[in-house]
Design a protein around this motif. Sequence first.
Motif, mmCIF file in Angstrom:
data_model
loop_
_atom_site.group_PDB
_atom_site.id
_atom_site.type_symbol
_atom_site.label_atom_id
_atom_site.label_comp_id
_atom_site.label_asym_id
_atom_site.label_seq_id
_atom_site.Cartn_x
_atom_site.Cartn_y
_atom_site.Cartn_z
ATOM 1 N N GLU B 5 0.850 -1.191 0.000
ATOM 2 C CA GLU B 5 0.000 0.000 0.000
ATOM 3 C C GLU B 5 0.891 1.249 0.000
ATOM 4 O O GLU B 5 1.979 1.249 0.581
ATOM 5 C CB GLU B 5 -0.904 -0.048 1.239
ATOM 6 N N TYR B 25 -4.346 10.566 0.239
ATOM 7 C CA TYR B 25 -5.551 10.009 -0.382
ATOM 8 C C TYR B 25 -6.648 11.059 -0.277
ATOM 9 O O TYR B 25 -6.762 11.753 0.738
ATOM 10 C CB TYR B 25 -6.006 8.747 0.348
ATOM 11 N N LYS B 27 -10.906 11.752 -0.781
ATOM 12 C CA LYS B 27 -12.162 11.014 -0.935
ATOM 13 C C LYS B 27 -13.180 11.768 -1.768
ATOM 14 O O LYS B 27 -14.277 11.274 -2.037
ATOM 15 C CB LYS B 27 -12.740 10.693 0.449
ATOM 16 N N ALA B 45 -5.371 6.971 -9.616
ATOM 17 C CA ALA B 45 -6.221 5.941 -9.027
ATOM 18 C C ALA B 45 -5.336 4.751 -8.703
ATOM 19 O O ALA B 45 -4.606 4.268 -9.553
ATOM 20 C CB ALA B 45 -7.322 5.543 -9.994
ATOM 21 N N SER B 47 -4.953 0.901 -7.359
ATOM 22 C CA SER B 47 -5.680 -0.345 -7.147
ATOM 23 C C SER B 47 -4.718 -1.514 -7.288
ATOM 24 O O SER B 47 -3.830 -1.496 -8.138
ATOM 25 C CB SER B 47 -6.807 -0.478 -8.187
ATOM 26 N N GLU B 77 -12.593 8.488 -11.628
ATOM 27 C CA GLU B 77 -13.591 7.596 -11.014
ATOM 28 C C GLU B 77 -14.199 6.669 -12.060
ATOM 29 O O GLU B 77 -14.389 5.486 -11.820
ATOM 30 C CB GLU B 77 -14.711 8.430 -10.375
ATOM 31 N N ARG B 84 -12.139 -1.701 -9.114
ATOM 32 C CA ARG B 84 -12.569 -1.651 -7.735
ATOM 33 C C ARG B 84 -12.028 -2.813 -6.908
ATOM 34 O O ARG B 84 -11.958 -3.928 -7.444
ATOM 35 C CB ARG B 84 -14.110 -1.731 -7.692
ATOM 36 N N PRO B 85 -11.668 -2.650 -5.657
ATOM 37 C CA PRO B 85 -11.661 -1.376 -4.947
ATOM 38 C C PRO B 85 -10.423 -0.553 -5.288
ATOM 39 O O PRO B 85 -9.366 -1.117 -5.496
ATOM 40 C CB PRO B 85 -11.629 -1.809 -3.475
ATOM 41 N N TYR B 86 -10.598 0.769 -5.335
ATOM 42 C CA TYR B 86 -9.465 1.641 -5.631
ATOM 43 C C TYR B 86 -9.535 2.847 -4.708
ATOM 44 O O TYR B 86 -10.562 3.087 -4.046
ATOM 45 C CB TYR B 86 -9.516 2.094 -7.092
ATOM 46 N N ARG B 87 -8.425 3.566 -4.653
ATOM 47 C CA ARG B 87 -8.430 4.833 -3.927
ATOM 48 C C ARG B 87 -7.786 5.883 -4.803
ATOM 49 O O ARG B 87 -7.019 5.566 -5.710
ATOM 50 C CB ARG B 87 -7.656 4.711 -2.619
#
Lengths: 467, 204
Positions: B5, B25, B27, B45, B47, B77, B84-87
């Motif tokens: 991570e 990060y 949101k 992004a 992931s 996005e 997914r999942p991604y940040r």
Amino acid sequence: MTRPTYFDLEPIMNPKSIAVIGASENPDKIGHVILANNVASGFPGDIYPININASGPIMGYTAYKSVLDVKARIDLAVIAVPAEVVPKVVEECGKAGVRGIIVVSGGFAEIGRTDLQDKITKTGMKYRIPIIGPNCLGVTDSYSKVDTLFLPAAKIDKPIVGGVSFASQSGAVGSSVLDMIDSEGFGLARFISYGNAAVVDEVDILNYLSNDEKTKVIVFYIEGVKRGREFIEAAKKATMKKPIVVSKGGMTDAGAKAAHSHTAALAGSHQAYEAVFRQFGFVIADDIQELLNLSKIFETQPLPKGRRIAILTNGGGTGVLATDAIYEHGLEMATMAKATEKALRKVMPPIVNVRLPLDMAGDADKARFEAALSAFESDPNIDAIMAIALFQTPGADENVAAKLVEYGTRMKKPMAVVSMGGSYTRKQRQIIEKGGVPVYESPGEAAKALAALADYAEYRRSHGKKG
Amino acid sequence: MALLEYFEAERLLKKHRIRSVESSYVKSADAAVKFAGEGKIVLKAVSGKALHKSKSGLVVAGLSGENEIAKAYKLLEKRAARYRPYRILAQKMVHGGIEIIIGGSEDVQFGKMILLGLGGIYVEAFRDFALRVCPVGMADALSMVRQLRSRKVIAPDPASEKMVAELVLKAARMYQGSRIKELDLNPVILHDGTYDAVDIRMIK
């Protein structure tokens, strides 16, 4: 499987007695050629022909059915029997207390019979016997006169005795290099073709040759190493003692791994080998010709103190090419000391411009060559010399060749000679090389060789301080 | 095979005193705008399912101002939906500078190796890199810099040469002492007499 870090190759390279297993009166059998070659090379120790079908003497020597029947110590057993029987024969050697083995027979891992090869490995480890091979030519040694090469003597030039030891995984590369060594004018100490490396591997060989007093230069043709970290440890010590010229086969990564990062994509197996060679002071040769080119300068010439080169020539154009070549290989042109300039000005005719590259003109003779060499020899601003001798000119003859030999063997700085041409040149070239000074076909090759010498000298200097 | 991570990787860099670009990060688009302040940012992004962010179109660079950032955020996005999942990671832009790569990979024979090269988009085009077996010392690190064809671009003066060599040394120590299998710091941007690791990839 446990193994000693290093197997000692002394019983193989310097045996007092040899058994040839598979020896035969039939000249078509490999066992016959090996026996004959050892007799021909003048091996002074005891020779025991072994053949399961032996019923009388072979080539005049008392023959035995098995090594177990020989009631004397056997240092080296050379095995040349079909692959299927090799494991049994190796086991017998172990029982008989044989101290070293060479398996020349093929038919093992190289054709997928890893089962047969594993048996050899196991037996070797069990009895702690150094085993070279299988699938190899074995060894030839200029000092002990052991010769297990099953090559017809008439087809291969036997090298003179010297300080270069050559190890090759491949028998084919090994024998062609061996054949060329003589015409390149340098001498051989020991030759080892080690094939599939079931027991004795690169690490054992590197360690043996680096501790061997007769070996001044190690030349290695490698396709891969089996014990990477041990190889590095052996290499670190070896390169501080003597130069190792290495060429790596298998440049392309056929089985390149699927990489998840840029780094892994760049750093393939070949790159890793090159990195290791560079990091631990090996001299890297790109191909076999370069392997020879580099080896011969390391055998005879001292290491330079720096990278400043003086070029002398009896042909202006070649001097220009040579100047380009030295810079291309990371060397630089020296600047002569005032005293050198003065001395040269006195002896050179007015048409000679006293600067580097020193073009001594087309009519340069022995006297001019000597004057230049003598001035360069004592000049502290000059680290190494490239001497270009074009023998097509009226002044250049065997007297010039003799001067090049005289200075090239006595100076405390290295010299490479460049000489290109036809049959007359080849004759002079041979005089110079047999005299102990390397000759190259082009300024580029000479520059590369001098650069390798300078790089290695730098490695030794930078790593020596730390102790 | 798992990607470390981002902030876990960054912590490892910090522990070894390796600088990396300021990141966070975000949101929401608003959070990204706030992070940008007056400057320019990059949005990425992140992931585990997309190992190559730029190849998958998951990086948008050179963003400033509320509108631009919000638009890019929306675009990311959309593109990241299939991963997914991604940040979404926001990073301050580093201006100018030379991009280098510092990396690590394991060789089956020799073990962990450290790499220095011309970085960014030039990695594959020029393949200009130097490789050494760990552990490396300062002399090795300096010789790596000097081995590069691009040495005069990467390290035009003794000070920058020393900085890059020291960075290689730190990265090599970090890599050797960790359980990371593969390491990419690519690019590390050399700028204004310092440097910043901009993209970090560590594979366990």
